[in-house]
Design an enzyme around this catalytic site. Sequence first.
Site, short mmCIF file in Angstrom:
data_model
loop_
_atom_site.label_atom_id
_atom_site.label_comp_id
_atom_site.label_asym_id
_atom_site.label_seq_id
_atom_site.Cartn_x
_atom_site.Cartn_y
_atom_site.Cartn_z
CB CYS A 2 -14.40 9.08 74.91
SG CYS A 2 -13.36 9.01 73.46
CG ASN A 45 -13.79 10.94 77.81
OD1 ASN A 45 -13.47 9.79 77.57
ND2 ASN A 45 -14.98 11.30 78.26
N GLY A 46 -10.57 13.12 75.47
CA GLY A 46 -9.81 14.29 75.03
C GLY A 46 -8.68 13.85 74.12
CG HIS A 49 -29.56 33.83 43.23
ND1 HIS A 49 -29.43 34.75 42.23
CD2 HIS A 49 -30.41 34.37 44.14
CE1 HIS A 49 -30.16 35.82 42.52
NE2 HIS A 49 -30.77 35.61 43.67
CE LYS A 73 -27.44 15.40 72.93
NZ LYS A 73 -28.30 16.04 71.92
CE LYS A 97 -31.84 17.68 64.26
NZ LYS A 97 -31.34 18.58 65.25
NE ARG A 148 -20.24 11.38 76.59
CZ ARG A 148 -20.11 12.63 77.03
NH1 ARG A 148 -21.07 13.15 77.74
NH2 ARG A 148 -19.04 13.33 76.77
CD GLU A 174 -28.65 15.68 63.38
OE1 GLU A 174 -27.52 15.63 63.85
OE2 GLU A 174 -29.50 16.51 63.76
CD1 TRP A 188 -17.42 8.48 68.19
CD2 TRP A 188 -15.77 9.96 67.98
NE1 TRP A 188 -17.66 9.21 67.05
CE2 TRP A 188 -16.66 10.12 66.90
CE3 TRP A 188 -14.65 10.79 68.05
CZ2 TRP A 188 -16.48 11.08 65.90
CZ3 TRP A 188 -14.46 11.74 67.05
CH2 TRP A 188 -15.36 11.88 65.99
CD GLU A 217 -32.13 21.86 63.83
OE1 GLU A 217 -30.97 22.15 63.51
OE2 GLU A 217 -32.41 20.97 64.66
C1 F6R Z 1 -27.59 18.32 65.61
C2 F6R Z 1 -26.76 18.35 66.78
C3 F6R Z 1 -25.44 19.03 66.68
C4 F6R Z 1 -25.22 19.91 67.93
C5 F6R Z 1 -23.81 20.51 67.90
C6 F6R Z 1 -23.57 21.44 69.06
O1 F6R Z 1 -28.79 17.65 65.86
O2 F6R Z 1 -27.09 17.83 67.80
O3 F6R Z 1 -25.34 19.77 65.52
O4 F6R Z 1 -26.18 20.90 67.94
O5 F6R Z 1 -22.86 19.48 67.93
O6 F6R Z 1 -23.69 20.77 70.28
P1 F6R Z 1 -23.83 21.56 71.64
O7 F6R Z 1 -25.12 22.29 71.60
O8 F6R Z 1 -23.79 20.52 72.70
O9 F6R Z 1 -22.67 22.50 71.70
#
Ligand code: F6R
Length: 606
Positions: free
Chosen positions: A2, A99-100, A502, A601, A483, A27, A486, A73, A479
């Site tokens: 949010c 938010n929350g 394995h 985000k 990437k 976000r 996602e 959200w 990673e």
């Molecule tokens: C992946 C991504 C998420 C964040 C995770 C932690 O591309 O962006 O996996 O890395 O949500 O977010 P932060 O770093 O803001 O705690």
Amino acid sequence: MCGIVGYIGEKSAKDILIDGLRRLEYRGYDSAGIIVLDDKPNLVKTEGKVDTLDEKIKDISMPGNIGIAHTRWATHGMPTDENAHPHFDCNKKIFIVHNGIIENYKHLKESLIKNGHIFSSETDTEVLAHLIEENYEGNLESAVENALSKVIGTYGIAAISADEPDKIVAAKFGSPLIIGLGDNESIIASDASAILRHTKQVVYPEEGEIVVVQKDGFITKGEISPKDRIAILEWELEQAEKSGFPHFMLKEIFEGPKVIKDSIRGRLIVDEGISKLGGLEDVADELSRIERLIIVGCGTAYYAGLVGEYLLEEYGGIPTEVEYASEFRYRKPLLDKETTALIAISQSGETADTLSAVKEVKMKGVLTLGIVNVVGSTIARETDAGVYNHAGPEIGVASTKALVSQLAILSLITLMFGRQRELSLVMGQRIAKEIYELPAKIEEILSQNDKIKEIAEKYKDYKDFLYLGRKYNYPIALEGALKLKEISYIHAEGYPAGEMKHGPIALIDENFPTFGICLKDSVYDKVYSNLCEIKARCGKIIVVASEGDSEIKNIADDVIYIPKTLEMLSPILTVVPLQLFAYHIAVMLGRNVDKPRNLAKSVTVE
Ligand code: F6R
């Protein structure tokens, strides 16, 4: 997640609020709403995007100079017009965005209904509007204070009342909130990117603090605009804009060289082979006693931590464990507060799981450190000490440049610990010198963007991918897979190359390509053999390899060469082609690269 924007000043609140909501779109959200106070309150809410909201309000006259707005959200209740914020009381005089999560909302709602309140949504937030109404005796801030004293949960809120159109009451507990102080105007937002256009002077409310925001300043704890509470935003407006790139994600990958320079500026002394981290100086004594480090983070930040484990144990000389923050907090870990420190890694500094892990160990007296990008964020303020990334705002939902800077900072922290322990001057100097070379080496990789795009074109229609790496590059395999999945929604698995036989090898055939990281380092022969096993099963192979390695062409269908560096620093380079590969595939598949479906985000709920 949010987003909150609030405005009070002399300009059209409507325009500023809509612009603010657009800047918070990254976000992640599913509905939006706005209230502007004029002679009467103008409230419009909608399921869907800010564009839809804008369309709905474009012909409505809203000349007012005070208002609040929100992108939601969904957590409690579907994304519908009714569930969108702002929420309001029975008389439609008090409005709130939040938010929350209000954890005890069911209980509160039952008693409010018994008292005759009529609810119009399924949200936990609406409870707050009625609670404020219940406590309202002509003073919004007292009503908010009383209402919040009954609430269990987390919140960042902005509330207004039609009876007091000269103030917005803001409060925060566990959710981000910033107040921008402009020239005869104030802007409240859950994220600096909605404030930057208007002012760089900001106030970060503390946990549990209630602030009355007016057009000419703010009142907190009975004091009017205390000067020592005002901070200056370091970010530039251009950093929060695409600057000619088609997507924020691509722009942020291309910022890699600058991000390294900014993360290490003033923090490395090559001649002495040491790093100087100002943010850790206050806890230098405690750090000299530390015998065990625990790193926590989520998603990409967790993978940074995994690289940190290799770094800190091999060169920092300090036993290190890494945990998903979401698991750590429920594990009841055994911690010796005299000799253990926790490092929380978080780009946003607001991730609920990481924050909870910090709070959990703080209660046990353990030293907490942060590697955080967003200055003034909750984790940055909750931790005892820390190092800011200085990577600038990361707008693309998929984390890219933040990881590069997290890895650079972990290298600096490794140097710091290492040189206090066993790491020799010569090795310290070598590492420091090599860190300085990284920006130019990332430039070299970025110059191969077109080639990586061509490779992406070849592979874009595959439905599954395996990513393999070993030792320092095992977390980078994870990673790379994250990437790809996602942002392109293609199934991808990251694995330590040695584990492949394995189990996952059963998946391999001509339709299941593998992306390997196989550098000329201490595990080259091992990874090479693992890739041969893939080849023998007709699996297609793409490899990130060290420049000059012609042997790798014997097994790889496609090779991306990267410059040589120290093995310990190689993840900072290998991650870049993986980010670009995922980016190009996602673009070719027509995905919403900067705002992938279902993702937010910063994940401010558990
Ligand atoms: C992946 C991504 C998420 C964040 C995770 C932690 O591309 O962006 O996996 O890395 O949500 O977010 P932060 O770093 O803001 O705690």
